[in-house]
Write an enzyme that holds these catalytic residues in place. Sequence first.
Site, PDB file in Angstrom:
ATOM      1  CB  SER A 122      -1.034  -0.120   1.373  1.00  0.00           C
ATOM      2  OG  SER A 122      -1.457   1.325   1.434  1.00  0.00           O
ATOM      3  CE1 TYR A 153      -4.285  -2.343   5.303  1.00  0.00           C
ATOM      4  CE2 TYR A 153      -3.190   0.210   4.869  1.00  0.00           C
ATOM      5  CZ  TYR A 153      -3.751  -1.046   4.281  1.00  0.00           C
ATOM      6  OH  TYR A 153      -3.875  -1.306   3.061  1.00  0.00           O
TER       7      TYR A 153
HETATM    8  N1  LIG Z   1      -8.647  -0.364  -1.231  1.00  0.00           N
HETATM    9  C1  LIG Z   1      -7.654   0.432  -0.901  1.00  0.00           C
HETATM   10  O1  LIG Z   1      -7.612   1.618  -0.878  1.00  0.00           O
HETATM   11  C2  LIG Z   1      -6.355  -0.262  -1.041  1.00  0.00           C
HETATM   12  C3  LIG Z   1      -5.085   0.447  -0.982  1.00  0.00           C
HETATM   13  C4  LIG Z   1      -3.771   0.086  -0.850  1.00  0.00           C
HETATM   14  C5  LIG Z   1      -3.859  -1.395  -0.598  1.00  0.00           C
HETATM   15  N2  LIG Z   1      -4.699  -2.224  -0.380  1.00  0.00           N
HETATM   16  C6  LIG Z   1      -4.437  -3.650  -0.370  1.00  0.00           C
HETATM   17  O2  LIG Z   1      -5.175  -4.322  -1.336  1.00  0.00           O
HETATM   18  C7  LIG Z   1      -5.627  -5.589  -0.738  1.00  0.00           C
HETATM   19  C8  LIG Z   1      -6.724  -5.810  -1.154  1.00  0.00           C
HETATM   20  O3  LIG Z   1      -7.746  -4.943  -0.559  1.00  0.00           O
HETATM   21  P1  LIG Z   1      -9.071  -4.476  -0.998  1.00  0.00           P
HETATM   22  O4  LIG Z   1      -9.247  -2.946  -1.172  1.00  0.00           O
HETATM   23  O5  LIG Z   1      -9.665  -5.206  -2.441  1.00  0.00           O
HETATM   24  O6  LIG Z   1     -10.196  -4.843  -0.068  1.00  0.00           O
HETATM   25  P2  LIG Z   1     -11.583  -5.908   0.005  1.00  0.00           P
HETATM   26  O7  LIG Z   1     -11.893  -5.816   1.516  1.00  0.00           O
HETATM   27  O8  LIG Z   1     -12.506  -5.489  -0.842  1.00  0.00           O
HETATM   28  O9  LIG Z   1     -10.716  -7.146  -0.284  1.00  0.00           O
HETATM   29  C9  LIG Z   1     -10.141  -8.096   0.758  1.00  0.00           C
HETATM   30  C10 LIG Z   1     -10.348  -9.672   0.473  1.00  0.00           C
HETATM   31  O10 LIG Z   1      -9.345 -10.276   1.392  1.00  0.00           O
HETATM   32  C11 LIG Z   1     -10.207 -11.243   1.972  1.00  0.00           C
HETATM   33  N3  LIG Z   1      -9.562 -11.555   3.226  1.00  0.00           N
HETATM   34  C12 LIG Z   1      -9.487 -10.848   4.393  1.00  0.00           C
HETATM   35  N4  LIG Z   1      -9.062 -11.713   5.097  1.00  0.00           N
HETATM   36  C13 LIG Z   1      -8.567 -12.787   4.974  1.00  0.00           C
HETATM   37  C14 LIG Z   1      -7.826 -14.148   5.444  1.00  0.00           C
HETATM   38  N5  LIG Z   1      -7.698 -14.084   6.593  1.00  0.00           N
HETATM   39  N6  LIG Z   1      -7.681 -14.825   4.465  1.00  0.00           N
HETATM   40  C15 LIG Z   1      -8.305 -15.068   3.091  1.00  0.00           C
HETATM   41  N7  LIG Z   1      -8.747 -13.840   2.677  1.00  0.00           N
HETATM   42  C16 LIG Z   1      -8.997 -12.765   3.487  1.00  0.00           C
HETATM   43  C17 LIG Z   1     -11.667 -10.646   2.144  1.00  0.00           C
HETATM   44  O11 LIG Z   1     -12.622 -11.663   2.365  1.00  0.00           O
HETATM   45  C18 LIG Z   1     -12.032  -9.876   0.725  1.00  0.00           C
HETATM   46  O12 LIG Z   1     -12.552 -10.672  -0.117  1.00  0.00           O
HETATM   47  C19 LIG Z   1      -5.102  -5.699   0.760  1.00  0.00           C
HETATM   48  O13 LIG Z   1      -4.285  -6.124   1.064  1.00  0.00           O
HETATM   49  C20 LIG Z   1      -5.394  -3.897   1.052  1.00  0.00           C
HETATM   50  O14 LIG Z   1      -4.535  -3.806   2.320  1.00  0.00           O
HETATM   51  C21 LIG Z   1      -6.163  -1.725  -0.475  1.00  0.00           C
END
Ligand SMILES: NC(=O)c1ccc[n+]([C@@H]2O[C@H](COP(=O)([O-])OP(=O)(O)OC[C@H]3O[C@@H](n4cnc5c(N)ncnc54)[C@H](O)[C@@H]3O)[C@@H](O)[C@H]2O)c1
Length: 258
Positions: A149, A162
């Site tokens: 991130s 985080y």
């Molecule tokens: N959305 C943002 O702004 C953003 C920015 C930077 C990084 N990220 C990173 O991107 C990645 C995906 O996030 P997203 O934004 O798509 O969020 P999201 O919440 O839409 O998706 C996350 C997915 O991970 C799954 N998950 C959570 N815990 C789990 C576990 N213990 N085992 C297996 N699956 C699990 C959830 O069920 C969900 O389907 C994450 O690592 C997040 O930190 C997101």
Amino acid sequence: MSNFTNQVVFITGAGAGIGRATALAFVKAGAKAVVADINETNGNQTVELIRAANGDAIFIACDVAIPQQIEAAIQQTVDTYGRLDIGINNAGIGGRFARLLEQTPNDFDQMMAINVGGVFYGMQAQIRQMLNQPENGHAERGKIVNVSSIAGVRGMAMGAPYSASKHAVIGLTKTAALEYARKNIRINAICPVYTHSAMVDELIQAAPIMEERMRKVIPIGRLGQPEEIAQAILWLCSDENALFTGQALQMDGGLTAG
Ligand SMILES: NC(=O)c1ccc[n+]([C@@H]2O[C@H](COP(=O)([O-])OP(=O)(O)OC[C@H]3O[C@@H](n4cnc5c(N)ncnc54)[C@H](O)[C@@H]3O)[C@@H](O)[C@H]2O)c1
């Protein structure tokens, strides 16, 4: 567009957001996808979307914080598709929006178990498999992308666990990239800025002012879309990018340029 025909991609957290968009993009580019997620309903929905588009995918229920479950999921991937070409360690949680002193030991431990443990154990299982299989006619033995991130390269007020977890993802990525470069396995991280997914949209719903605040700090004036992050992940995995390893690619609309 890169061609991933006959390549097998394993994606954690593919039941939603960035993971789902990445699974759909890989399948569109010819890959077979393993959708791994703790949420069975959402994971199965991703597979339905892929099959509706005539793609090949399976769902595997998996909690990335539990090493035995990732090991078993990689084994099931190989039992189903015969090999593993690409690992995307994307599953993660956002945690509680609170100052350092308000974060509990449980908040911290859960964050580390999922966001760091998931990447650590994910890479162990994936690299073990990649080293044990023939090279599949590709120049590269395997490719891994870990989802960090922008909070992995700068501080994030109200999100200390985080931010710490995402910094750790970059350390793991760089170290693993050094260790397996000579084995023809490329390992990179991606660092997205705020992106519209359940994680961020729930935060915006709870405090609508947050969207304007996020937009204000991003020079291009908008949040990312999961599909944009997915395209960069495909780019990192493309065989044409063989010189690119051990990097943390910032997809941030200019945020870290200033
Ligand atoms: N959305 C943002 O702004 C953003 C920015 C930077 C990084 N990220 C990173 O991107 C990645 C995906 O996030 P997203 O934004 O798509 O969020 P999201 O919440 O839409 O998706 C996350 C997915 O991970 C799954 N998950 C959570 N815990 C789990 C576990 N213990 N085992 C297996 N699956 C699990 C959830 O069920 C969900 O389907 C994450 O690592 C997040 O930190 C997101």
